[in-house]
Motif scaffolding. Structure first.
Motif, PDB file in Angstrom:
ATOM      1  N   GLY A  49     -67.332 -53.628 -11.804  1.00  0.00           N
ATOM      2  CA  GLY A  49     -66.477 -52.762 -10.686  1.00  0.00           C
ATOM      3  C   GLY A  49     -66.707 -51.529 -10.227  1.00  0.00           C
ATOM      4  O   GLY A  49     -65.913 -51.001  -9.563  1.00  0.00           O
ATOM      5  N   TYR A  50     -67.870 -50.879 -10.805  1.00  0.00           N
ATOM      6  CA  TYR A  50     -68.156 -49.766 -10.257  1.00  0.00           C
ATOM      7  C   TYR A  50     -68.492 -49.604  -8.790  1.00  0.00           C
ATOM      8  O   TYR A  50     -69.348 -50.367  -8.234  1.00  0.00           O
ATOM      9  N   THR A  51     -67.892 -48.623  -8.032  1.00  0.00           N
ATOM     10  CA  THR A  51     -68.358 -48.517  -6.876  1.00  0.00           C
ATOM     11  C   THR A  51     -69.082 -47.039  -6.521  1.00  0.00           C
ATOM     12  O   THR A  51     -68.541 -45.977  -6.740  1.00  0.00           O
ATOM     13  N   PRO A  52     -69.933 -47.321  -6.094  1.00  0.00           N
ATOM     14  CA  PRO A  52     -71.139 -46.400  -6.012  1.00  0.00           C
ATOM     15  C   PRO A  52     -71.127 -45.288  -4.722  1.00  0.00           C
ATOM     16  O   PRO A  52     -70.340 -45.712  -3.703  1.00  0.00           O
ATOM     17  N   THR A  53     -71.707 -44.487  -4.671  1.00  0.00           N
ATOM     18  CA  THR A  53     -71.997 -43.602  -3.499  1.00  0.00           C
ATOM     19  C   THR A  53     -73.294 -43.881  -3.186  1.00  0.00           C
ATOM     20  O   THR A  53     -74.311 -44.277  -3.985  1.00  0.00           O
ATOM     21  N   PHE A  54     -73.631 -43.529  -1.860  1.00  0.00           N
ATOM     22  CA  PHE A  54     -74.992 -43.787  -1.393  1.00  0.00           C
ATOM     23  C   PHE A  54     -76.072 -43.103  -2.028  1.00  0.00           C
ATOM     24  O   PHE A  54     -77.129 -43.390  -2.216  1.00  0.00           O
ATOM     25  N   GLU A  55     -75.662 -41.778  -2.282  1.00  0.00           N
ATOM     26  CA  GLU A  55     -76.602 -40.676  -3.136  1.00  0.00           C
ATOM     27  C   GLU A  55     -76.907 -41.591  -4.195  1.00  0.00           C
ATOM     28  O   GLU A  55     -78.074 -41.351  -4.940  1.00  0.00           O
ATOM     29  N   HIS A  56     -76.232 -42.049  -5.342  1.00  0.00           N
ATOM     30  CA  HIS A  56     -76.378 -42.809  -6.636  1.00  0.00           C
ATOM     31  C   HIS A  56     -77.503 -43.725  -6.150  1.00  0.00           C
ATOM     32  O   HIS A  56     -78.340 -43.961  -6.834  1.00  0.00           O
ATOM     33  N   ALA A  57     -77.217 -44.639  -5.193  1.00  0.00           N
ATOM     34  CA  ALA A  57     -78.124 -45.830  -5.032  1.00  0.00           C
ATOM     35  C   ALA A  57     -79.625 -45.369  -4.728  1.00  0.00           C
ATOM     36  O   ALA A  57     -80.625 -45.784  -4.991  1.00  0.00           O
ATOM     37  N   LEU A  58     -79.416 -44.061  -3.838  1.00  0.00           N
ATOM     38  CA  LEU A  58     -80.654 -43.510  -3.253  1.00  0.00           C
ATOM     39  C   LEU A  58     -81.512 -42.910  -4.313  1.00  0.00           C
ATOM     40  O   LEU A  58     -82.846 -43.045  -4.358  1.00  0.00           O
ATOM     41  N   ASP A  59     -80.969 -42.718  -5.457  1.00  0.00           N
ATOM     42  CA  ASP A  59     -81.836 -42.150  -6.787  1.00  0.00           C
ATOM     43  C   ASP A  59     -82.896 -43.212  -7.188  1.00  0.00           C
ATOM     44  O   ASP A  59     -83.559 -42.821  -8.064  1.00  0.00           O
ATOM     45  N   HIS A  60     -82.356 -44.604  -6.934  1.00  0.00           N
ATOM     46  CA  HIS A  60     -83.471 -45.509  -7.754  1.00  0.00           C
ATOM     47  C   HIS A  60     -84.356 -45.779  -6.743  1.00  0.00           C
ATOM     48  O   HIS A  60     -85.623 -46.518  -7.076  1.00  0.00           O
ATOM     49  N   TYR A  61     -84.612 -45.080  -5.581  1.00  0.00           N
ATOM     50  CA  TYR A  61     -85.858 -45.351  -4.771  1.00  0.00           C
ATOM     51  C   TYR A  61     -86.826 -44.287  -5.013  1.00  0.00           C
ATOM     52  O   TYR A  61     -86.607 -43.293  -5.666  1.00  0.00           O
ATOM     53  N   ALA A  62     -88.156 -44.693  -4.810  1.00  0.00           N
ATOM     54  CA  ALA A  62     -89.133 -43.859  -5.147  1.00  0.00           C
ATOM     55  C   ALA A  62     -89.169 -42.547  -4.275  1.00  0.00           C
ATOM     56  O   ALA A  62     -88.805 -42.641  -3.037  1.00  0.00           O
ATOM     57  N   GLU A  63     -89.700 -41.493  -4.668  1.00  0.00           N
ATOM     58  CA  GLU A  63     -89.637 -40.359  -3.981  1.00  0.00           C
ATOM     59  C   GLU A  63     -90.132 -40.142  -2.758  1.00  0.00           C
ATOM     60  O   GLU A  63     -89.452 -39.749  -1.755  1.00  0.00           O
ATOM     61  N   GLU A  64     -91.136 -40.873  -2.667  1.00  0.00           N
ATOM     62  CA  GLU A  64     -91.839 -40.975  -0.881  1.00  0.00           C
ATOM     63  C   GLU A  64     -91.266 -41.791  -0.187  1.00  0.00           C
ATOM     64  O   GLU A  64     -91.233 -41.811   1.100  1.00  0.00           O
ATOM     65  N   HIS A  65     -90.176 -42.373  -0.674  1.00  0.00           N
ATOM     66  CA  HIS A  65     -89.562 -43.430   0.171  1.00  0.00           C
ATOM     67  C   HIS A  65     -87.765 -42.892   0.490  1.00  0.00           C
ATOM     68  O   HIS A  65     -87.088 -43.567   1.244  1.00  0.00           O
ATOM     69  N   LYS A  66     -87.462 -42.117  -0.226  1.00  0.00           N
ATOM     70  CA  LYS A  66     -86.029 -41.716  -0.334  1.00  0.00           C
ATOM     71  C   LYS A  66     -85.615 -41.098   1.283  1.00  0.00           C
ATOM     72  O   LYS A  66     -84.761 -41.547   1.757  1.00  0.00           O
ATOM     73  N   ALA A  67     -86.404 -40.303   1.986  1.00  0.00           N
ATOM     74  CA  ALA A  67     -86.293 -39.790   3.046  1.00  0.00           C
ATOM     75  C   ALA A  67     -86.142 -41.032   4.262  1.00  0.00           C
ATOM     76  O   ALA A  67     -85.319 -41.071   4.969  1.00  0.00           O
ATOM     77  N   GLU A  68     -86.995 -41.880   4.050  1.00  0.00           N
ATOM     78  CA  GLU A  68     -87.078 -42.922   4.826  1.00  0.00           C
ATOM     79  C   GLU A  68     -86.165 -43.907   4.948  1.00  0.00           C
ATOM     80  O   GLU A  68     -85.178 -44.258   5.851  1.00  0.00           O
ATOM     81  N   VAL A  69     -85.514 -44.064   3.799  1.00  0.00           N
ATOM     82  CA  VAL A  69     -84.380 -44.910   3.453  1.00  0.00           C
ATOM     83  C   VAL A  69     -83.150 -44.167   3.954  1.00  0.00           C
ATOM     84  O   VAL A  69     -82.317 -44.785   4.633  1.00  0.00           O
ATOM     85  N   GLN A  70     -83.033 -43.044   3.639  1.00  0.00           N
ATOM     86  CA  GLN A  70     -81.792 -42.354   4.137  1.00  0.00           C
ATOM     87  C   GLN A  70     -81.654 -42.228   5.727  1.00  0.00           C
ATOM     88  O   GLN A  70     -80.739 -42.380   6.204  1.00  0.00           O
ATOM     89  N   ALA A  71     -82.825 -42.099   6.257  1.00  0.00           N
ATOM     90  CA  ALA A  71     -82.904 -41.869   7.782  1.00  0.00           C
ATOM     91  C   ALA A  71     -82.668 -43.050   8.307  1.00  0.00           C
ATOM     92  O   ALA A  71     -81.761 -43.152   9.316  1.00  0.00           O
TER      93      ALA A  71
END
Length: 826
Positions: A49-71
């Motif tokens: 039932g937990y509703t996350p934020t986009f930033e929370h989900a983004l934390d689970h991606y590798a550092e080198e891919h976070k910017a690409e996923v966000q963009a």
């Protein structure tokens, strides 16, 4: 999955079996929250039932891919740009996973973008090399699922993906499904039937109709499939409850009323108009359609049909009911508000104890969401999400139909198009602007081809155009490819407007033809690709044909067209005039003839460059220039009594005549010059009569009403029909030089010339012979009744200054022409 060679078959199969669907996500910007499926929640370690934020989900991606996923996600929900990328993420157990992240814009009912949605799919553990994914093994269907069990099978019937519902339905959640053949989960009789249907569907690349099968887990399962990639996508649904309910429909009307499926019971009347009347509907019918029971009792079910209701399915129902047989179809119906919805409709006859038909029972399940999901799956399988063009899979299907082993007598052209220096744009301005450029290129390519031709994107900056020769497109493939390729070079060479930047780009095109010699699809693709690289090697912004002989023809035609454009710009085209004389030797007028003296080629004959002028549409401005020059010369002669009687004949091409402004051009030239219209003679070719004769006659009558004289040039070698000839408002026929040349030695030519002269006499038309080179030819024509001539016997075509000098030497400055000795004729 297609078989692979023995060297890597095992590794690929393991990769497919390890692939896992991780879940579905949706981000609605109006709510400002991210919604995800249970699979993704478990992966990220979130409580139920937990509703996350986009930033929370983004934390689970590798550092080198976070910017690409966000963009990518931001661009998707702000500009509507879909994406399909490979990234690494961390599971709750700390495992690094290579995953495929797919997204597309989320829109409301009005089409406005309100967020983004997509799926996450595991493709390999750490160490995986991006770019080798067999993407077609797991479809979008599991993510878009409507709660049904969903599996994909390869071409051998082996399960390559199964969602949780499928695992529970087929094996009770107790054993793995991937790698097992789908029919192994059914009872023997159902297993044989399902295997037969699936093998047939896989071989023919067809879908399968609804079937109800007895599974090993004591369920009746409904199986529906459609082609996807190299295998099939299958929906499975437990219909045991419905089957039990249908067995008791007539005995338990109260139970019918409470079913979630729509139920309609009609009387046992014939299906023809007005058809059976409704005697009962349940509450589910009222909820879904918006009609109350009181509104529909006594009505025919036809009121549920609409514009998109399939006539073929209605015919199936009618045919079955006329035989008192059960029938099942997927049908589009309409609500009271006029909204369409899909229903899986099962219509069965009901009998009494005496085997008399008493009622029809129709049980319908709303499958609107599933149909939408299937459309999305089909779209993702065959279309490029960035450009909305068909993708490689659809190209291969179409190319196989057009040029594969089973194609029959079809020919066409395959064109590979690669943007020049596209990588430079991506590296300097970024991938977002590169994507915008690709979208503009796709739109321009679509505008360059005719209806029915295919434009596809292979990936990156590579596009393919498939041209097929059809009765609606009568050009031969070589000519069509030349015309379309030049059109594409021009269109893609125009500047591109990108945000804050005006970009200039070109492309290289490789072309191969098919249909003349047997060739496989792979061979055609290699040939077009090789020709494209030859275009690159030639300096880019060029077209190359795979066939060396055709390439030579195409190169020569392109060079001639380029030189002709330059000659037109530099005023190197000239007009010469050849006198036309009467029976007494007096000049009656001249014919204006176009000439081109090339600085390298020398004299280029009109029959060489006029067709090129037609194909490139240069004939329109050139023809207008000749027309203006002729009218200006007639105006000058009108001021001299000895030359005021002269006329000038101007050749008019088919394209020029059919131009919508042609009549206005002629009228404006006559008005500006002030000449008597009957001094202008337009020579039309017989090819004008090849098509749309009524439109041609209407234009000719307009010209005649203006006072212009009309002549049919080169009569006897074209398309004329005598039934058409009597309808034409013409003044003159011109005997082609081909008949005059051998008129004294060839009895056929003599007979044709005599026939044309006699025809003109009977129709009241003037006749003139061209190509008269000897006095004997002129005398023979005169004996047959032709008394007007044009040819080297009297005078060669001359520039205006020489023509003026020639006429000045005539008696009275414009009188009788003395035939030249036959020895000078050539």
């Amino acid at each position: 999955m297609d078989p692979v060679n023995a060297h890597n078959a095992g590794n690929l199969l393991q990769l497919v079996e390890r692939s896992a669907f991780l879940g579905f996500w949706r981000m609605d910007v109006r709510q400002g929250q991210l919604h995800w499926s249970e699979q993704l929640a478990r992966l990220h370690g979130a409580p139920p039932g937990y509703t996350p934020t986009f930033e929370h989900a983004l934390d689970h991606y590798a550092e080198e891919h976070k910017a690409e996923v966000q963009a990518k996600v931001r661009a998707c929900q702000e500009q509507g740009t879909p994406f399909d990328i490979e990234v690494q993420l961390h599971s709750l157990q700390g495992r690094r996973i290579w995953a495929r992240l797919v997204g597309q814009p989320l829109r409301d009912a009005s089409g406005e973008i309100v967020g983004a949605e997509g799926l996450v799919q595991e493709i390999a553990p750490a160490g995986y090399a991006p770019g080798t994914l067999l993407r077609h093994t797991v479809s979008m269907g599991g993510a878009l699922g409507s709660g049904e069990a969903f599996v994909t099978v390869d071409r051998y019937g082996r399960i390559s993906y199964a969602n949780e519902q499928a695992e529970q339905l087929l094996a009770g959640g107790g054993e793995a499904l991937v790698g097992r053949k789908i029919w192994s989960f059914f009872q023997k009789r159902a297993r044989l039937k399902l295997e037969e249907r699936l093998v047939h569907a896989l071989e023919k690349r067809e879908g399968i109709e609804l079937e109800e099968m007895d599974a090993q887990v004591s369920h009746w399962l409904e199986v529906r499939g459609f082609p996807f990639g190299a295998g099939l996508a299958l929906h499975l649904r437990d219909v045991s409850a419905r089957r039990r309910a249908q067995q008791h429909l007539m005995l338990l009307e109260g139970s019918i009323a409470r079913l979630n499926d729509i139920v309609i019971i009609t009387e046992a009347a014939p299906f023809r108009a007005p058809g059976p009347r409704i005697v009962f509907v349940n509450e589910a019918f009222e909820r879904r359609t918006g009609y109350t029971r009181q509104e529909v009792i006594g009505q025919s079910p036809r009121f549920l049909q609409g514009a998109d209701t399939q006539r073929a399915q209605l015919d199936r129902i009618r045919a079955a009911l006329e035989q008192w047989e059960r029938v099942r179809v997927d049908l589009i119906n309409y609500t009271k508000a006029g909204e369409p919805y899909w229903v899986d409709l099962d219509v069965s006859p009901v009998w009494d104890d005496s085997r008399r038909l008493t009622h029809w029972v129709a049980v319908g399940r709303d499958i609107t969401e599933r149909k939408r999901d299937e459309e999305k799956i089909q779209y993702l399988a065959f279309y490029d999400p960035l450009t909305q063009l068909p993708n490689r899979q659809m190209l291969l299907d179409r190319l196989n139909e057009a040029a594969g082993e089973n194609a029959h007598g079809r020919d066409g052209a395959l064109m590979f198009i690669d943007l020049d220096n596209f990588k430079v744009l991506n590296d300097t301005l970024g991938h977002q602007k590169g994507d915008l450029l690709l979208q503009q290129v796709a739109r321009r390519l679509r505008n360059c081809v005719a209806k029915g031709d295919l434009v596809a994107r292979l990936g990156g900056d590579e596009f393919v155009v498939l041209l097929e020769n059809t009765p609606e497109k009568p050009l031969d493939p070589l000519t069509a490819a030349q015309v379309v390729s030049q059109r594409i070079l021009t269109a893609l060479g125009e500047p591109y407007v990108l945000p804050g930047y005006l970009h200039h780009s070109t492309c290289s095109i490789g072309v191969t033809l098919f249909g003349r010699l047997p060739s496989s699809v792979n061979e055609l693709l290699k040939q077009a690709d090789l020709a494209m690289y030859q275009a690159k090697a030639a300096g880019r912004n060029a077209v190359r044909f795979f066939d060396p002989e055709m390439q030579a023809v195409a190169t020569a035609n392109a060079a001639l067209a380029s030189d002709l454009r330059q000659a037109w710009r530099d005023n190197h085209l000239k007009i010469e005039y050849q006198p036309q004389v009467g029976m007494d030797g007096g000049m009656t007028g001249v014919e204006a003839l176009l000439r081109w003296e090339h600085p390298v080629r020398g004299t280029v004959q009109p029959d060489e460059f006029i067709p090129t002028a037609e194909e490139t549409s240069l004939i329109i401005p050139i023809g207008h220039w000749v027309l203006e020059a002729a009218c200006a010369q007639l105006a000058a002669w009108a001021k001299r009594p000895d030359r005021a009687h002269l006329s000038i004949a101007v050749n008019v091409s088919v394209r020029q005549f059919r131009h919508p402004d042609f009549i206005d051009d002629v009228m404006s030239c006559i008005r500006r010059s002030g000449i008597p219209p009957d001094r202008l003679k337009l020579e039309l070719t017989e090819s004008l009569l090849a098509s749309n004769i009524d439109a041609a006659v209407a234009k000719m009558r307009n010209l005649k009403d203006m006072g212009v004289r009309l002549s049919v040039d080169d009569f006897g070698i074209g398309y004329s029909s005598l039934s058409y000839l009597k309808r034409l408002p013409i003044d003159e026929l011109k005997i082609d030089r081909g008949f005059v040349k051998d008129i004294l030695t060839d009895t056929n030519d003599a007979a044709i010339a005599a026939t044309i002269i006699g025809l003109c006499r009977s129709l009241g038309l003037e006749v003139i012979a061209e190509g008269v080179e000897t006095d004997e030819q002129r005398a023979y024509l005169a004996r047959q009744g032709c008394h007007r001539y044009q040819g080297y016997l009297f005078c060669r075509p001359l520039p205006l200054e020489q023509l003026e000098a020639f006429m000045q030497r005539l008696p009275g400055g414009g009188g009788t022409v003395t035939p030249e000795p036959s020895s000078v004729a050539s």
